[in-house]
Design a protein around this motif. Structure first.
Motif, PDB file in Angstrom:
ATOM      1  N   GLY A  11      15.946  -3.056  10.111  1.00 49.76           N
ATOM      2  CA  GLY A  11      16.196  -1.838   9.357  1.00 49.76           C
ATOM      3  C   GLY A  11      17.483  -1.929   8.554  1.00 49.76           C
ATOM      4  O   GLY A  11      18.270  -2.871   8.701  1.00 49.76           O
ATOM      5  N   ARG A 156      13.589  -3.478   6.193  1.00 49.53           N
ATOM      6  CA  ARG A 156      12.286  -2.930   6.539  1.00 49.53           C
ATOM      7  C   ARG A 156      12.460  -1.514   7.095  1.00 49.53           C
ATOM      8  O   ARG A 156      13.417  -1.232   7.810  1.00 49.53           O
ATOM      9  CB  ARG A 156      11.581  -3.804   7.592  1.00 49.53           C
ATOM     10  CG  ARG A 156      11.253  -5.205   7.075  1.00 49.53           C
ATOM     11  CD  ARG A 156      10.181  -5.143   6.000  1.00 49.53           C
ATOM     12  NE  ARG A 156       9.807  -6.468   5.505  1.00 49.53           N
ATOM     13  CZ  ARG A 156      10.368  -7.072   4.468  1.00 49.53           C
ATOM     14  NH1 ARG A 156      11.360  -6.464   3.803  1.00 49.53           N
ATOM     15  NH2 ARG A 156       9.961  -8.254   4.079  1.00 49.53           N
ATOM     16  N   GLU A 157      11.525  -0.637   6.762  1.00 48.50           N
ATOM     17  CA  GLU A 157      11.557   0.739   7.257  1.00 48.50           C
ATOM     18  C   GLU A 157      10.548   0.900   8.393  1.00 48.50           C
ATOM     19  O   GLU A 157       9.385   0.523   8.254  1.00 48.50           O
ATOM     20  CB  GLU A 157      11.210   1.729   6.142  1.00 48.50           C
ATOM     21  CG  GLU A 157      12.257   1.841   5.046  1.00 48.50           C
ATOM     22  CD  GLU A 157      13.496   2.604   5.489  1.00 48.50           C
ATOM     23  OE1 GLU A 157      13.491   3.138   6.630  1.00 48.50           O
ATOM     24  OE2 GLU A 157      14.461   2.658   4.708  1.00 48.50           O
ATOM     25  N   ASN A 161      10.296   6.291  12.462  1.00 47.25           N
ATOM     26  CA  ASN A 161      11.577   6.990  12.364  1.00 47.25           C
ATOM     27  C   ASN A 161      11.465   8.292  11.581  1.00 47.25           C
ATOM     28  O   ASN A 161      12.345   9.151  11.664  1.00 47.25           O
ATOM     29  CB  ASN A 161      12.631   6.091  11.702  1.00 47.25           C
ATOM     30  CG  ASN A 161      13.109   4.995  12.643  1.00 47.25           C
ATOM     31  OD1 ASN A 161      13.016   5.123  13.858  1.00 47.25           O
ATOM     32  ND2 ASN A 161      13.606   3.908  12.064  1.00 47.25           N
TER      33      ASN A 161
END
Length: 407
Positions: A11, A156-157, A161
C-alpha cells in the motif's frame, strides 16, 4: 548485512516508508505477508517481491493459512512472522508505516472502548529480539500521498480498506472527516495530546516500579502485597501496577486485582490463567501457583465473642451461660485458629484420634484438608476441627460456668 526489516504491504504508506529508508541510505530488508483472503493478494505479493528486486534488498514473504479469522488473529500471525524473521536473520529493528492519521483513529478507538491508557501509538517499543519503530507518526496521510506522487511511486490499493465493516474503517471514512470539517487541526492536536499523555504514563510506570520495589514482596513464582497499602493507590496507579506485574509473571493480573479489591468479602480467588491464581486473604493480595496451596497464617484470639476469617472460612466464637460448649476456665489463653499440622491429635471420649483420620472418616476431599481451620488453646490442645468435630477433653467446671461455642 541489513539491520532494519521494513514491513511492506504494497500500500501507499509502506511503499513511501521503504522509498524513504532506501533514499536515506539505510541498509534494509523487506517483509511481506500474504493473508490468503483476497484474489488481489497474489498480485500484491508479486508486486512487493519486485520492489525488493528493484531496490536490491532481501525479501521475506509468507502466506497465512487462517480461515475466517478475526482481524486481531491476522495481526498476531503477521507480527509473529516478523518476529521470526528478525530472530532468524539478526535484524535489530522492525519498521512499520503507521502515520499521524492512524494515531487519531487509535485514540478514538481507545476512547470508544473506555481504555484507561489513552496514548495512541508509541513511536518505539521493544519487539521480539529488537525494537519496533514507526518513523512516520508525525506525517499525515495527505503528506504521504504528496510524497508518493512527487516521486512517481507505484503502490497497490486494498479494496477492503474502503469498507466500513470494521470500527477502524468506520472511524477513518465516516467519523473523522466530520470531525475535521469542524476541527481542521484535529490530527495535529490529537497527536500532540497523545504524545503528552504517553509522557505522563511513562512517568507513572517509572514511579510505580519504585513503589513496587518497596511494597511488593516477591518470591520465585509469587508476589504478596498488603491490601491497605494497595488501597492507597489511585485507579491509574493500580492499572500500572497490574501491567508491571503481568509483564513480570506472564499472566494478566490487572482485572483480577481490580475485582478482588472491589469485593467487600475478606477472601476471594481469581483465576488468571496458566499456572497461577490471585488470592485475597489475611489482609493481602497474593499471586500463587495453582498447584501450590497458600496456607493462611494463624489467627490469635484474646477476647470473646469473636469472628475470625481464616482463608475462605469464617470461625464464629460465642459465649453462652451454660449447657453445651467448652467451659472457659478449662482453656489456656490465648486461643488460636490455625491450619492442621502433621501429627495433630484431637481428644475424644474414647481417647485421642489423629486429625488426619478424622478428615478421612468425614470424607473431606484431600485437597481441602490443609485449609480446614483448627481452634487450639495456648497449650496446643485442639478444641475443635471447625465444622467437622469438637473435642471431648474433660471439663473442670460445673454446668453454670460460661461456655465457648464454636461455629
Amino acid at each position: 548485512m541489513p539491520n532494519v526489516l521494513v514491513a511492506v504491504s504494497g500500500g501507499l504508506d509502506s511503499v513511501v516508508l521503504l522509498h524513504r529508508m532506501v533514499q536515506q541510505g539505510h541498509d534494509v530488508a523487506i517483509a511481506h505477508v500474504h493473508h490468503g483472503q483476497r484474489r488481489a493478494s497474489d498480485e500484491e505479493y508479486r508486486f512487493v517481491e519486485r520492489l525488493a528486486c528493484a531496490y536490491g534488498v532481501p525479501f521475506h514473504g509468507t502466506r497465512l493459512e487462517l480461515e475466517a479469522a478475526s482481524q486481531s488473529a491476522f495481526r498476531e500471525a503477521r507480527y509473529a512472522f516478523f518476529e521470526t524473521v528478525m530472530r532468524e536473520h539478526g535484524y535489530r529493528e522492525l519498521m512499520t508505516a503507521h502515520h499521524a492519521d492512524d494515531v487519531v483513529e487509535t485514540v478514538l478507538i481507545q476512547l470508544h472502548r473506555n481504555v484507561i491508557e489513552v496514548t495512541g501509538i508509541p513511536e518505539r517499543r521493544p519487539f521480539g529480539s529488537g525494537t519496533l519503530v514507526r518513523p512516520l507518526l508525525d506525517e499525515t496521510k495527505q503528506r504521504l500521498i504528496e510524497y508518493a506522487e512527487h516521486h512517481n511511486l507505484e503502490w497497490r490499493e486494498d479494496a477492503t480498506n474502503a469498507k466500513t465493516d470494521y470500527l477502524r474503517n468506520e472511524m477513518r471514512h465516516l467519523i473523522i472527516p466530520e470531525l475535521q470539517a469542524e476541527w481542521p487541526t484535529l490530527v495535529q492536536d490529537v497527536c500532540t495530546a497523545a504524545r503528552l499523555n504517553r509522557e505522563i504514563w511513562q512517568r507513572r510506570y517509572v514511579a510505580m516500579a519504585d513503589w513496587m520495589a518497596r511494597h511488593v514482596r516477591f518470591e520465585m513464582k509469587a508476589f504478596h502485597v498488603k491490601l491497605p497499602t494497595l488501597a492507597t493507590l489511585s485507579e491509574e496507579e493500580r492499572h500500572v501496577l497490574g501491567r508491571l506485574l503481568s509483564q513480570r509473571f506472564g499472566v494478566q493480573v490487572a482485572e483480577g486485582m481490580t475485582r478482588l479489591m472491589r469485593s467487600k468479602r475478606g477472601t476471594g480467588v481469581y483465576d488468571v490463567g496458566g499456572d497461577f491464581r490471585l488470592e485475597k486473604r489475611d489482609g493481602s493480595l497474593a499471586l500463587t501457583e495453582r498447584g501450590r496451596l497458600s496456607i493462611p497464617s494463624p489467627q490469635r484470639v484474646e477476647t470473646l465473642p469473636e469472628r475470625v476469617t481464616f482463608g475462605e472460612h469464617v470461625v464464629s466464637l460465642e459465649v453462652t451461660d451454660g449447657g453445651r460448649g467448652f467451659p472457659l476456665d478449662a482453656l489456656e489463653w490465648p486461643l488460636y485458629v490455625r491450619a492442621p499440622r502433621p501429627g495433630d491429635r484431637i481428644s475424644l471420649s474414647v481417647g485421642t484420634k489423629k486429625v488426619a483420620r478424622v478428615f478421612i472418616d468425614a470424607k473431606v476431599p484431600k485437597e481441602k484438608r490443609p485449609l480446614i481451620p483448627l481452634l487450639v488453646d495456648a497449650t496446643g490442645r485442639i478444641i475443635a476441627i471447625v465444622g467437622i468435630r469438637v473435642s471431648d477433653f474433660p471439663e473442670k467446671s460445673d454446668a453454670r460456668c460460661p461456655r465457648l461455642m464454636v461455629k
